[in-house]
Design a protein around this motif. Structure first.
Motif, PDB file in Angstrom:
ATOM      1  N   UNK A 159       0.751  -1.221   0.052  1.00  0.00           N
ATOM      2  CA  UNK A 159       0.036   0.055  -0.055  1.00  0.00           C
ATOM      3  C   UNK A 159       0.988   1.459  -0.002  1.00  0.00           C
ATOM      4  N   UNK A 160       2.047   1.115   0.615  1.00  0.00           N
ATOM      5  CA  UNK A 160       2.801   2.327   0.222  1.00  0.00           C
ATOM      6  C   UNK A 160       3.550   2.614  -1.063  1.00  0.00           C
ATOM      7  N   UNK A 161       3.554   1.528  -1.893  1.00  0.00           N
ATOM      8  CA  UNK A 161       3.621   1.648  -3.105  1.00  0.00           C
ATOM      9  C   UNK A 161       2.439   2.276  -4.028  1.00  0.00           C
ATOM     10  N   UNK A 162       1.231   2.035  -3.439  1.00  0.00           N
ATOM     11  CA  UNK A 162       0.126   2.483  -4.167  1.00  0.00           C
ATOM     12  C   UNK A 162       0.128   4.216  -3.735  1.00  0.00           C
ATOM     13  N   UNK A 163       0.311   4.276  -2.576  1.00  0.00           N
ATOM     14  CA  UNK A 163       0.382   5.706  -2.278  1.00  0.00           C
ATOM     15  C   UNK A 163       1.422   6.724  -2.796  1.00  0.00           C
ATOM     16  N   UNK A 164       2.714   6.065  -2.814  1.00  0.00           N
ATOM     17  CA  UNK A 164       3.944   6.954  -3.621  1.00  0.00           C
ATOM     18  C   UNK A 164       3.535   7.020  -5.153  1.00  0.00           C
ATOM     19  N   UNK A 165       2.920   5.740  -5.743  1.00  0.00           N
ATOM     20  CA  UNK A 165       2.718   5.998  -7.310  1.00  0.00           C
ATOM     21  C   UNK A 165       1.556   6.945  -7.373  1.00  0.00           C
ATOM     22  N   UNK A 166       0.532   6.918  -6.764  1.00  0.00           N
ATOM     23  CA  UNK A 166      -0.434   8.012  -6.530  1.00  0.00           C
ATOM     24  C   UNK A 166       0.327   9.303  -6.595  1.00  0.00           C
ATOM     25  N   UNK A 167       1.119   9.591  -5.752  1.00  0.00           N
ATOM     26  CA  UNK A 167       1.798  10.707  -5.620  1.00  0.00           C
ATOM     27  C   UNK A 167       2.472  11.325  -6.706  1.00  0.00           C
ATOM     28  N   UNK A 168       3.110  10.244  -7.418  1.00  0.00           N
ATOM     29  CA  UNK A 168       4.070  10.311  -8.625  1.00  0.00           C
ATOM     30  C   UNK A 168       3.226  11.042  -9.629  1.00  0.00           C
ATOM     31  N   UNK A 169       2.397  10.671 -10.077  1.00  0.00           N
ATOM     32  CA  UNK A 169       1.290  10.792 -11.007  1.00  0.00           C
ATOM     33  C   UNK A 169       0.059  12.097 -10.899  1.00  0.00           C
ATOM     34  N   UNK A 170       0.091  12.704  -9.512  1.00  0.00           N
ATOM     35  CA  UNK A 170      -0.811  13.353  -9.125  1.00  0.00           C
ATOM     36  C   UNK A 170      -0.421  14.903  -9.095  1.00  0.00           C
ATOM     37  N   UNK A 171      -1.262  15.986  -9.129  1.00  0.00           N
ATOM     38  CA  UNK A 171      -0.741  17.316  -8.978  1.00  0.00           C
ATOM     39  C   UNK A 171      -0.951  18.116  -7.842  1.00  0.00           C
ATOM     40  N   UNK A 173      -1.654  16.769  -3.191  1.00  0.00           N
ATOM     41  CA  UNK A 173      -1.848  15.814  -2.324  1.00  0.00           C
ATOM     42  C   UNK A 173      -3.102  15.304  -2.111  1.00  0.00           C
ATOM     43  N   UNK A 174      -4.074  16.159  -2.354  1.00  0.00           N
ATOM     44  CA  UNK A 174      -5.460  15.893  -2.515  1.00  0.00           C
ATOM     45  C   UNK A 174      -5.771  14.873  -3.379  1.00  0.00           C
ATOM     46  N   UNK A 175      -5.278  15.391  -4.506  1.00  0.00           N
ATOM     47  CA  UNK A 175      -5.583  14.381  -5.936  1.00  0.00           C
ATOM     48  C   UNK A 175      -4.994  13.002  -5.550  1.00  0.00           C
ATOM     49  N   UNK A 176      -3.659  13.073  -4.755  1.00  0.00           N
ATOM     50  CA  UNK A 176      -3.164  11.697  -4.666  1.00  0.00           C
ATOM     51  C   UNK A 176      -4.105  10.964  -3.630  1.00  0.00           C
ATOM     52  N   UNK A 177      -4.442  11.635  -2.653  1.00  0.00           N
ATOM     53  CA  UNK A 177      -5.575  10.670  -1.687  1.00  0.00           C
ATOM     54  C   UNK A 177      -6.604  10.054  -2.476  1.00  0.00           C
ATOM     55  N   UNK A 178      -7.260  10.895  -3.408  1.00  0.00           N
ATOM     56  CA  UNK A 178      -8.472  10.501  -4.151  1.00  0.00           C
ATOM     57  C   UNK A 178      -8.026   9.506  -4.869  1.00  0.00           C
ATOM     58  N   UNK A 179      -6.774   9.286  -5.727  1.00  0.00           N
ATOM     59  CA  UNK A 179      -6.404   8.500  -6.554  1.00  0.00           C
ATOM     60  C   UNK A 179      -6.080   7.073  -5.523  1.00  0.00           C
ATOM     61  N   UNK A 180      -5.840   7.209  -4.463  1.00  0.00           N
ATOM     62  CA  UNK A 180      -5.644   6.097  -3.575  1.00  0.00           C
ATOM     63  C   UNK A 180      -6.820   5.415  -3.363  1.00  0.00           C
ATOM     64  N   UNK A 217       2.140  15.970  -6.131  1.00  0.00           N
ATOM     65  CA  UNK A 217       1.329  15.117  -5.486  1.00  0.00           C
ATOM     66  C   UNK A 217       1.804  14.532  -4.263  1.00  0.00           C
ATOM     67  N   UNK A 218       2.925  15.152  -3.723  1.00  0.00           N
ATOM     68  CA  UNK A 218       3.726  14.622  -2.423  1.00  0.00           C
ATOM     69  C   UNK A 218       3.716  15.878  -1.891  1.00  0.00           C
ATOM     70  N   UNK A 219       4.722  16.862  -2.041  1.00  0.00           N
ATOM     71  CA  UNK A 219       4.964  18.067  -1.620  1.00  0.00           C
ATOM     72  C   UNK A 219       5.844  17.822  -0.235  1.00  0.00           C
ATOM     73  N   UNK A 220       6.059  18.890   0.373  1.00  0.00           N
ATOM     74  CA  UNK A 220       6.870  18.797   1.818  1.00  0.00           C
ATOM     75  C   UNK A 220       6.110  18.279   2.627  1.00  0.00           C
ATOM     76  N   UNK A 221       6.799  17.616   3.689  1.00  0.00           N
ATOM     77  CA  UNK A 221       6.182  17.022   5.010  1.00  0.00           C
ATOM     78  C   UNK A 221       5.244  17.804   5.556  1.00  0.00           C
ATOM     79  N   UNK A 222       4.189  17.449   6.260  1.00  0.00           N
ATOM     80  CA  UNK A 222       3.398  18.385   7.101  1.00  0.00           C
ATOM     81  C   UNK A 222       3.216  17.650   8.537  1.00  0.00           C
TER      82      UNK A 222
END
Length: 259
Positions: A159-171, A173-180, A217-222
Motif C-alpha cells: 500500500x505504500x507503493x500505491x500511495x507513492x505511485x499515486x503521488x508521482x502522477x498527481x498534481x 496531495x488531495x488528488x493523490x489521496x483521491x487516487x488512492x 502530488x507529494x509536496x513537503x512533509x506536514x
C-alpha cells in the motif's frame, strides 16, 4: 513382310514414346486424387477449439490496455494466463492518453494492484517484472521505490507503493489521496470509491511524511497541526458511513485541508 515390319516399328515407337513421357514426368509429384485433397484440407483447417476465444479476449485486452510495446506486453499477458495469474489488462480504455512519468497512469496502477492480490508486501524484483510486463519506464519505479524504501530493504508494504505511485502522477496531495481511494476501493467504477478509514488513515499519514517538494502530488512533509484536524474530522464522518471515507468527503468544504 513389309507390312509386319512396319507394324513392329510403329509399336516400338509407341513404347519409346511412353518411356520418354514417363522419364519427362518422373521429376514431378503425382497428382492427388480428390479424396486425398479433401483429407489434407481437413487436416490443414483443424483449428483448436479454444483458439478463437483466446484470440478474441487477447484482442479486446490489447485494445483496452494500449501497451507501449505490444510484443513485450503480449508475452507478459500469455505468461500470466499460462500460470493462472492476473493478466496485465486495464479494465477500460483510458482516453485521451495520459502523459505521466514512465507511462504510469491510474489505470496501470489499478492493474498492478489487482496483480498484487492480498499480499501485504512486495519485493523490488517481483514488482519490476510486472512493471516491465506493462511496458512502463523503470525510472518511475525507481523513484517510487526510493520514496518508500531504504537501501537495506528488499521488500516494502504494497500500500505504500500505491500511495507513492499515486503521488508521482498527481498534481496535489488531495488528488493523490483521491487516487488512492479509487485504486483501493472494492466498489464498481462510478460508485463512491469508499475505503475503510482504517486503511485511509495510515496511508494519509505515510504520504504526509514523504518530504518531496519536487513532486506536486507529494509536496513537503506536514505536521500534526495539519494531519490532526483532518483525521479527527474524517473519523467522525466515517462513523456515520459504516467506517468508510470517500473522495467526496475529502473535497467537501467542511473538510480541513490535507496539507
Amino acid at each position: 513382310m513389309d507390312v509386319q515390319l512396319q507394324s513392329f516399328e510403329n509399336e516400338q515407337e509407341m513404347v519409346l514414346s511412353e518411356e520418354e513421357a514417363s522419364a519427362r514426368t518422373r521429376g514431378f509429384p503425382r497428382l492427388k486424387t480428390q479424396e486425398e485433397e479433401e483429407q489434407l484440407a481437413a487436416q490443414r483447417l483443424a483449428v483448436p477449439s479454444p483458439l478463437p476465444r483466446i484470440l478474441k479476449e487477447f484482442t479486446k485486452a490489447a485494445i483496452r490496455t494500449q501497451p507501449y510495446d505490444l510484443l513485450r506486453w503480449s508475452a507478459a499477458y500469455f505468461a500470466a494466463l499460462a500460470t493462472g495469474l492476473e493478466p496485465p489488462v486495464k479494465e477500460r480504455l483510458e482516453f485521451p492518453p495520459l502523459e505521466a512519468p514512465g507511462g504510469l497512469t491510474p489505470g496501470y496502477l489499478r492493474v498492478l494492484h489487482r496483480q498484487q492480490g492480498d499480499a501485504p508486501f512486495v519485493q523490488y524484483e517481483q514488482l519490476l517484472r510486472r512493471w516491465k510486463g506493462l511496458c512502463l519506464g523503470v525510472e518511475a519505479l525507481d523513484t517510487i521505490w526510493g520514496l518508500v524504501a531504504t537501501e537495506e530493504q528488499d521488500e516494502v508494504p504494497w500500500l505504500h507503493i500505491v500511495s507513492a505511485g499515486s503521488g508521482l502522477i498527481s498534481q496535489s496531495p488531495l488528488q493523490t489521496m483521491v487516487l488512492v481511494c479509487e485504486t483501493l476501493t472494492t466498489e464498481p467504477e462510478g460508485a463512491s470509491a469508499c475505503v475503510p478509514m482504517t486503511t485511509f488513515e495510515p496511508l494519509y499519514l505515510h504520504v504526509s511524511q514523504l518530504d518531496h517538494p519536487g513532486l506536486p502530488g507529494v509536496g513537503p512533509a506536514v505536521g500534526i497541526d495539519v494531519t490532526g484536524p483532518l483525521l479527527e474530522h474524517l473519523r467522525a464522518v466515517a462513523a456515520e458511513q459504516g467506517g468508510n471515507v470517500t473522495p467526496r468527503n475529502l473535497a467537501h468544504f467542511n473538510c480541513p485541508k490535507l496539507y
